[in-house]
Design a protein around this motif. Sequence first.
Motif, PDB file in Angstrom:
ATOM      1  N   VAL A  28       0.683  -1.013   0.494  1.00 53.50           N
ATOM      2  CA  VAL A  28       0.086   0.189   0.088  1.00 53.50           C
ATOM      3  C   VAL A  28       0.798   1.449  -0.148  1.00 53.50           C
ATOM      4  N   ALA A  29       0.425   1.956  -0.941  1.00 51.44           N
ATOM      5  CA  ALA A  29       1.584   3.564  -0.775  1.00 51.44           C
ATOM      6  C   ALA A  29       0.125   4.460  -1.024  1.00 51.44           C
ATOM      7  N   VAL A  30       0.301   5.404  -0.455  1.00 49.75           N
ATOM      8  CA  VAL A  30      -0.371   6.675   0.114  1.00 49.75           C
ATOM      9  C   VAL A  30       0.854   7.927   0.090  1.00 49.75           C
ATOM     10  N   ILE A  31       0.091   8.364  -1.522  1.00 55.96           N
ATOM     11  CA  ILE A  31       1.016   9.452  -1.596  1.00 55.96           C
ATOM     12  C   ILE A  31       0.711  11.116  -1.302  1.00 55.96           C
ATOM     13  N   ARG A  32       1.283  12.235  -1.851  1.00 56.27           N
ATOM     14  CA  ARG A  32       0.866  13.097  -0.600  1.00 56.27           C
ATOM     15  C   ARG A  32      -0.560  13.662  -2.064  1.00 56.27           C
ATOM     16  N   PHE A  33      -1.170  14.491  -1.560  1.00 52.10           N
ATOM     17  CA  PHE A  33      -2.556  14.925  -1.758  1.00 52.10           C
ATOM     18  C   PHE A  33      -2.038  15.969  -2.518  1.00 52.10           C
ATOM     19  N   GLU A  34      -2.492  16.645  -4.186  1.00 48.60           N
ATOM     20  CA  GLU A  34      -2.683  17.358  -4.512  1.00 48.60           C
ATOM     21  C   GLU A  34      -3.155  18.909  -3.865  1.00 48.60           C
ATOM     22  N   ASP A  35      -1.991  19.848  -4.035  1.00 52.42           N
ATOM     23  CA  ASP A  35      -3.095  21.086  -3.770  1.00 52.42           C
ATOM     24  C   ASP A  35      -3.463  22.346  -5.021  1.00 52.42           C
ATOM     25  N   LYS A  36      -4.503  21.936  -5.154  1.00 50.70           N
ATOM     26  CA  LYS A  36      -5.537  22.567  -5.827  1.00 50.70           C
ATOM     27  C   LYS A  36      -5.834  24.231  -5.737  1.00 50.70           C
ATOM     28  N   THR A  37      -5.045  24.378  -4.546  1.00 48.18           N
ATOM     29  CA  THR A  37      -5.988  25.181  -4.132  1.00 48.18           C
ATOM     30  C   THR A  37      -5.812  27.341  -4.050  1.00 48.18           C
ATOM     31  N   GLY A  38      -4.409  26.968  -5.539  1.00 47.71           N
ATOM     32  CA  GLY A  38      -3.861  28.483  -5.774  1.00 47.71           C
ATOM     33  C   GLY A  38      -3.493  29.332  -4.570  1.00 47.71           C
ATOM     34  N   THR A  39      -3.660  29.273  -3.481  1.00 44.82           N
ATOM     35  CA  THR A  39      -2.771  29.510  -2.338  1.00 44.82           C
ATOM     36  C   THR A  39      -1.998  28.977  -2.103  1.00 44.82           C
ATOM     37  N   LYS A  40      -1.303  29.483  -0.930  1.00 44.48           N
ATOM     38  CA  LYS A  40       0.420  29.037  -0.374  1.00 44.48           C
ATOM     39  C   LYS A  40      -0.593  29.128   1.563  1.00 44.48           C
ATOM     40  N   LEU A  49      -2.301  14.732   6.046  1.00 44.24           N
ATOM     41  CA  LEU A  49      -3.632  14.145   5.111  1.00 44.24           C
ATOM     42  C   LEU A  49      -2.526  12.698   4.800  1.00 44.24           C
ATOM     43  N   GLN A  50      -1.390  12.833   4.589  1.00 44.32           N
ATOM     44  CA  GLN A  50      -0.613  11.572   4.399  1.00 44.32           C
ATOM     45  C   GLN A  50       0.047  10.829   5.734  1.00 44.32           C
ATOM     46  N   ASP A  51      -0.280  11.403   6.253  1.00 46.57           N
ATOM     47  CA  ASP A  51       0.577  11.349   7.540  1.00 46.57           C
ATOM     48  C   ASP A  51      -0.354  10.584   9.107  1.00 46.57           C
ATOM     49  N   ALA A  52      -1.809  11.554   8.707  1.00 50.01           N
ATOM     50  CA  ALA A  52      -3.611  10.840   9.190  1.00 50.01           C
ATOM     51  C   ALA A  52      -3.989   9.245   8.439  1.00 50.01           C
ATOM     52  N   ILE A  53      -4.160   9.588   7.236  1.00 53.03           N
ATOM     53  CA  ILE A  53      -4.109   8.694   6.199  1.00 53.03           C
ATOM     54  C   ILE A  53      -3.912   7.622   6.479  1.00 53.03           C
ATOM     55  N   PHE A 146      -8.025  21.269  11.271  1.00 57.38           N
ATOM     56  CA  PHE A 146      -6.791  20.586  11.190  1.00 57.38           C
ATOM     57  C   PHE A 146      -7.725  18.586  11.359  1.00 57.38           C
ATOM     58  N   ARG A 147      -9.080  18.509  12.081  1.00 58.11           N
ATOM     59  CA  ARG A 147     -10.023  17.179  11.918  1.00 58.11           C
ATOM     60  C   ARG A 147     -10.110  17.103  10.950  1.00 58.11           C
ATOM     61  N   ALA A 148      -9.951  17.653   9.690  1.00 58.14           N
ATOM     62  CA  ALA A 148     -10.826  17.454   8.543  1.00 58.14           C
ATOM     63  C   ALA A 148      -9.734  16.134   8.106  1.00 58.14           C
ATOM     64  N   ALA A 149      -8.455  15.910   8.102  1.00 60.07           N
ATOM     65  CA  ALA A 149      -7.421  15.096   8.066  1.00 60.07           C
ATOM     66  C   ALA A 149      -7.792  13.618   8.638  1.00 60.07           C
ATOM     67  N   ASP A 150      -8.516  13.940   9.638  1.00 55.64           N
ATOM     68  CA  ASP A 150      -9.311  12.643  10.097  1.00 55.64           C
ATOM     69  C   ASP A 150     -10.264  12.315   9.815  1.00 55.64           C
TER      70      ASP A 150
END
Length: 371
Positions: A28-40, A49-53, A146-150
């Motif tokens: 199993v591989a959990v790769i980094r989610f792509e940031d498409k927010t257009g902000t920093k 997300l990667q750590d919580a999953i 911060f609860r979103a990842a969970d």
Amino acid sequence: MLRFFGAASLIMFATTHILAQQSDAARVAVIRFEDKTGTKNFGYMPESLQDAITKSMHRRFEFIEVDPKAVEPVVAQVRKKNKGVITPKEAAEICRLANIDILIYGNFTFEEAQNKIFINTEISLGSTDKFRKIDPTENRVDATIFRAADKVAGDIVLEITKVAQEQQKAKGEAAAVETKKGKTQLEKTEKTKTWADINWVFSSTLGITTRLASHPNTHEPVSPTINIDGVYRVKGRIHVGGFATFQTLKSESRNSPYEAFLDYGALGAYGGYYFDLSSHWRWTTNLGMGYYVGSLNLGMSGCANPGGCMPNPDVKTGKSTVYNPFFLIRTGIHFMVFSFLAVGLEADYRMLYDSKPVHIGGGMLSISYVF
């Protein structure tokens, strides 16, 4: 001494048992989610997300964790080929290239008007037809962010639990197998190619054809034909390619001593729309056009009339060369036997354009190399 050998034997047995279990466990591989927010403003989110999953997966399941750093170069390579997009097809390719059974990935966006973040999660089980898409998780950008990842991790665990149950059901077992630690063991998946993964198809075809709408005073024997073609998927189910066909047509007069042979070869381009009926069955449709070059030979032969036949002095026998447009309509049903080989049945209609166009219909067996 006996105690020493007994303990050593026990350790060796336990080690062998663990290795055997791991050999059957999913990678199993959990790769980094792509940031498409257009902000920093959400730089922390991919790692969170990667750590919580990963932690939630380890609490519930037994599996072999693949180092994401070893997978990221493969992901970048596949992304580059598809303009940065990972569809079920690309995800399956990543699984095959990196030897992964379960790939968990996704992206997140930000809606400024609603002040919400939306997290999209996708799971590939190694094949295009074994793909899961989880409903987006949305969360206001406030103290609860911060609860979103969970939340995402919890949804993924529920979906992977369904996968484990389906794996056991396929094996005829009532429930998912649990290890001594109370975890469910995830098993390897079969990473087979489906039609949705195929971009190129090269085919050779052998069949028989006959002239359509022939004159009642002529006999049109069935003729063999050989065809070669190759097509490439340009977008979705749209394919384009080229074809070559070779054939000898024969026409015999019923009440005169004449017979005609047309040996021709045709080259052309065609395009089609393909329907994937299942992971291994495909229905193809193609429309093509090109040119044919033929050698027409008109000569004398025996006559079916018992009284004999007299030659017609106005009919000129001999050879001539024809060069005219060629049209083709082809459809067929194909089955993928292996990830690189398919067989099929096809039917086609051809028109050899001339002062009197020749209409031909036939059926063929095909064998295709696919990749």
